[in-house]
Enzyme design. Structure first.
Site, PDB file in Angstrom:
ATOM      1  N   ARG A 141       0.821  -1.221   0.000  1.00  0.00           N
ATOM      2  CA  ARG A 141       0.000   0.000   0.000  1.00  0.00           C
ATOM      3  C   ARG A 141       0.850   1.264   0.000  1.00  0.00           C
ATOM      4  O   ARG A 141       0.350   2.361  -0.224  1.00  0.00           O
ATOM      5  CB  ARG A 141      -0.932  -0.007   1.212  1.00  0.00           C
ATOM      6  CG  ARG A 141      -1.949  -1.117   1.131  1.00  0.00           C
ATOM      7  CD  ARG A 141      -2.690  -1.316   2.421  1.00  0.00           C
ATOM      8  NE  ARG A 141      -3.339  -2.614   2.410  1.00  0.00           N
ATOM      9  CZ  ARG A 141      -4.550  -2.836   2.895  1.00  0.00           C
ATOM     10  NH1 ARG A 141      -5.245  -1.851   3.431  1.00  0.00           N
ATOM     11  NH2 ARG A 141      -5.055  -4.041   2.858  1.00  0.00           N
ATOM     12  N   THR A 166      16.270 -14.429  -2.300  1.00  0.00           N
ATOM     13  CA  THR A 166      16.564 -13.129  -2.910  1.00  0.00           C
ATOM     14  C   THR A 166      15.254 -12.417  -3.211  1.00  0.00           C
ATOM     15  O   THR A 166      14.318 -13.004  -3.752  1.00  0.00           O
ATOM     16  CB  THR A 166      17.404 -13.292  -4.185  1.00  0.00           C
ATOM     17  OG1 THR A 166      18.697 -13.799  -3.813  1.00  0.00           O
ATOM     18  CG2 THR A 166      17.597 -11.970  -4.908  1.00  0.00           C
ATOM     19  N   GLU A 188      13.321  -9.166  -5.089  1.00  0.00           N
ATOM     20  CA  GLU A 188      13.417  -8.228  -6.215  1.00  0.00           C
ATOM     21  C   GLU A 188      12.576  -7.009  -5.836  1.00  0.00           C
ATOM     22  O   GLU A 188      11.369  -6.989  -6.049  1.00  0.00           O
ATOM     23  CB  GLU A 188      12.886  -8.900  -7.477  1.00  0.00           C
ATOM     24  CG  GLU A 188      13.608 -10.190  -7.786  1.00  0.00           C
ATOM     25  CD  GLU A 188      12.783 -11.163  -8.598  1.00  0.00           C
ATOM     26  OE1 GLU A 188      13.385 -12.038  -9.207  1.00  0.00           O
ATOM     27  OE2 GLU A 188      11.546 -11.056  -8.629  1.00  0.00           O
TER      28      GLU A 188
END
Length: 188
Positions: free
Chosen positions: A106, A127, A129
Site C-alpha cells: 500500500r 533473494t 526483487e
C-alpha cells in the site's frame, strides 16, 4: 494444500523445515513472516549499455551493506535486489510462495518481480526483487518484516528436489541477494 500455523510449527519442530534465525512470532495463520537482511545489490547503471542475459556481466551490481540502525532508501522507479534475513531449508515434500506484506504494498513496495516460487529442496536466503512503484522514496530497514512465505504440501515428494544435482539449481545455498545467473541457461 496450504499449511496452517499448526502445520508450520510441526514442520519446524520436527526439523523438516529449517529456518535460521527462527522466531515463533513470525508464524502467521497460514504463512511465515520474513524479515529484510541488511545486504542489497544496487545496479551500476553506467557500467553497461544494456543488460544481456546471455552474458555474466559480473559488475552489473554492487553489494551494499546497510547497518542495522540505518535505512536503505529505495527511490521511485528504482529496482534493487535484497534478501531475507532468514535462511531456509525446504524439504522435498513442500513448496513455497513468497508474497509481499499488504501494508508495504500500500506504500508502493513490490517484493518480487517474478521469482516468488520456492522449489522443494531449496536451501538458502531468498533473494528479493525490490521495486518502488510510489512517487516518493521508501525507507527499508534491516530486520523489518518484508514479506511472507506460504508453504504447500505436494501430492508426493519431488523425485529431484532443487539442489539434488540433476537440475541446474544455480541458486542453491545462496547467501544474501544473489545476482542473476541467467547466462547459465544459454550454456549446454
Amino acid at each position: 494444500m496450504l499449511l496452517s500455523d499448526r502445520d508450520i510449527r510441526a514442520a519446524i519442530n520436527s526439523g523438516e523445515l529449517k529456518i535460521d534465525p527462527h522466531d515463533d512470532q513470525m508464524v502467521q495463520p497460514s504463512s511465515i513472516d520474513v524479515r529484510l537482511d541488511g545486504l542489497f545489490r544496487v545496479f551500476n547503471n553506467s557500467k553497461y549499455t544494456h543488460i544481456d542475459p546471455k552474458q555474466p556481466q559480473e559488475e552489473l551490481t554492487t553489494l551494499v551493506e546497510v547497518p542495522d540502525d540505518e535505512a536503505f532508501i529505495l527511490h521511485p522507479g528504482e529496482f534493487v535486489l535484497g534478501a531475507t534475513l532468514e535462511c531456509f531449508g525446504i524439504p522435498a515434500h513442500l513448496a513455497g510462495r513468497l508474497e509481499g506484506k499488504s501494508s508495504l504494498g500500500r506504500l508502493g513496495l513490490l517484493t518480487h518481480s517474478t521469482a516468488g516460487f520456492i522449489d522443494p529442496g531449496f536451501t538458502g536466503h531468498i533473494t528479493l526483487e525490490l521495486s518502488n512503484t510510489a512517487n516518493l522514496p521508501i525507507a527499508l530497514y534491516p530486520g523489518m518484516k518484508i514479506g511472507q512465505l506460504a508453504l504447500f504440501t505436494m501430492t508426493s515428494p519431488a523425485e529431484a528436489p532443487y539442489g539434488s544435482g540433476t537440475l541446474g539449481s544455480k541458486y542453491q545455498g545462496q547467501r544474501g541477494p544473489t545476482p542473476s545467473k541467467a547466462y547459465l541457461n544459454f550454456q549446454n
